[in-house]
Write an enzyme that holds these catalytic residues in place. Structure first.
Site, PDB file in Angstrom:
ATOM      1  N   ASP A   2       1.101  -3.414   5.550  1.00  0.00           N
ATOM      2  CA  ASP A   2       0.606  -1.957   5.640  1.00  0.00           C
ATOM      3  C   ASP A   2       1.885  -1.156   5.537  1.00  0.00           C
ATOM      4  O   ASP A   2       2.877  -1.609   5.563  1.00  0.00           O
ATOM      5  CB  ASP A   2      -0.101  -1.806   6.996  1.00  0.00           C
ATOM      6  CG  ASP A   2      -0.576  -0.440   7.246  1.00  0.00           C
ATOM      7  OD1 ASP A   2      -1.186   0.267   5.922  1.00  0.00           O
ATOM      8  OD2 ASP A   2      -0.202   0.198   8.093  1.00  0.00           O
TER       9      ASP A   2
ATOM     10  N   ASP B 164       2.185   3.069   6.329  1.00  0.00           N
ATOM     11  CA  ASP B 164       2.280   3.911   7.405  1.00  0.00           C
ATOM     12  C   ASP B 164       1.822   3.532   8.769  1.00  0.00           C
ATOM     13  O   ASP B 164       1.130   2.863   8.920  1.00  0.00           O
ATOM     14  CB  ASP B 164       1.392   5.170   7.140  1.00  0.00           C
ATOM     15  CG  ASP B 164       1.666   5.903   5.788  1.00  0.00           C
ATOM     16  OD1 ASP B 164       2.925   5.798   5.485  1.00  0.00           O
ATOM     17  OD2 ASP B 164       0.842   6.527   5.008  1.00  0.00           O
TER      18      ASP B 164
END
Length: 220
Positions: free
Chosen positions: A17, A19
């Site tokens: 991932d 952010d």
């Protein structure tokens, strides 16, 4: 966590991932959504709670079904692009060393953001960009659907069971688990439900991620 979970070997592919996992952009995201919400007389906190777990078009449908989604998206894109140019944010400690140590073709980014924005943030924080980036425009369903992570595995030529997902958010954890992958949680005080391993920081996880990928840890 069971002994069976502890013995799982995710193999040599790592799916990150972005952010909250590699880049600390929480304040930026909250600020952008607050500005957007304020323009439409909506409660910023309520909007942000929805935005955390859905893609923008899904967020608009949930919090402002009376507004034109295309216009909402265009306005949000302007705010986010401006934030990429002027906002203050940084990579999490250990991110640069970790990503630069992974072999090309052995890792990917899976994000609910858009690739051009990720590239802008990575350029400003000095992070390398991999060959495979699965963004919001690449799939019809966002996290917690397994589709983003399955798409990344397919593009890498990897089987789901050979992939390690590194996530900070419950929706991303759910997506990785539904994809049949090993999921490790980072950057949170408590473990998101379902993760196979949990680390309070990315730096703490980095040597273990490299070991799982079959790479010697470079003094992280």
């Amino acid at each position: 966590m069971t002994s069976e979970d502890e013995q799982r070997n995710p193999g040599r592919y790592v799916l990150f991932d972005v952010d909250g996992t590699l880049v600390d952009a929480v304040d930026n995201q909250r600020r952008v959504w607050a500005t957007w919400a304020g323009r439409h007389g909506l409660d910023a906190a309520d909007v942000y709670r929805v935005a955390l777990r859905t893609r923008p078009l899904e967020t608009f449908a949930a919090v402002a079904p009376h507004l034109d989604r295309a216009e909402c998206l265009a306005a949000l894109h302007e705010l986010e692009d401006e934030d990429v140019r002027t906002g203050a944010y940084a990579a999490f400690d250990g991110a640069s060393q970790l990503l630069n140590a992974l072999p090309p073709g052995a890792w990917a980014l899976v994000t609910s953001n858009y690739e051009h924005r990720v590239r802008g943030r990575f350029a400003r924080t000095g992070l390398p960009v991999p060959r495979v980036v699965v963004d919001a425009a690449a799939v019809e369903e966002g996290k917690p659907s397994p589709l983003p992570y399955l798409t990344a595995a397919e593009r890498l030529g990897a089987r789901p069971e050979d992939c390690l997902v590194v996530e900070d958010a419950p929706s991303g954890v759910e997506a990785g688990l539904r994809a049949g992958m090993t999921v490790w949680g980072v950057n949170s005080a408590t473990a998101p439900a379902g993760v196979h391993r949990h680390f309070t920081s990315l730096r703490e996880a980095a040597p273990e991620i490299l070991t799982a990928a079959g790479v010697p840890a470079p003094g992280l």
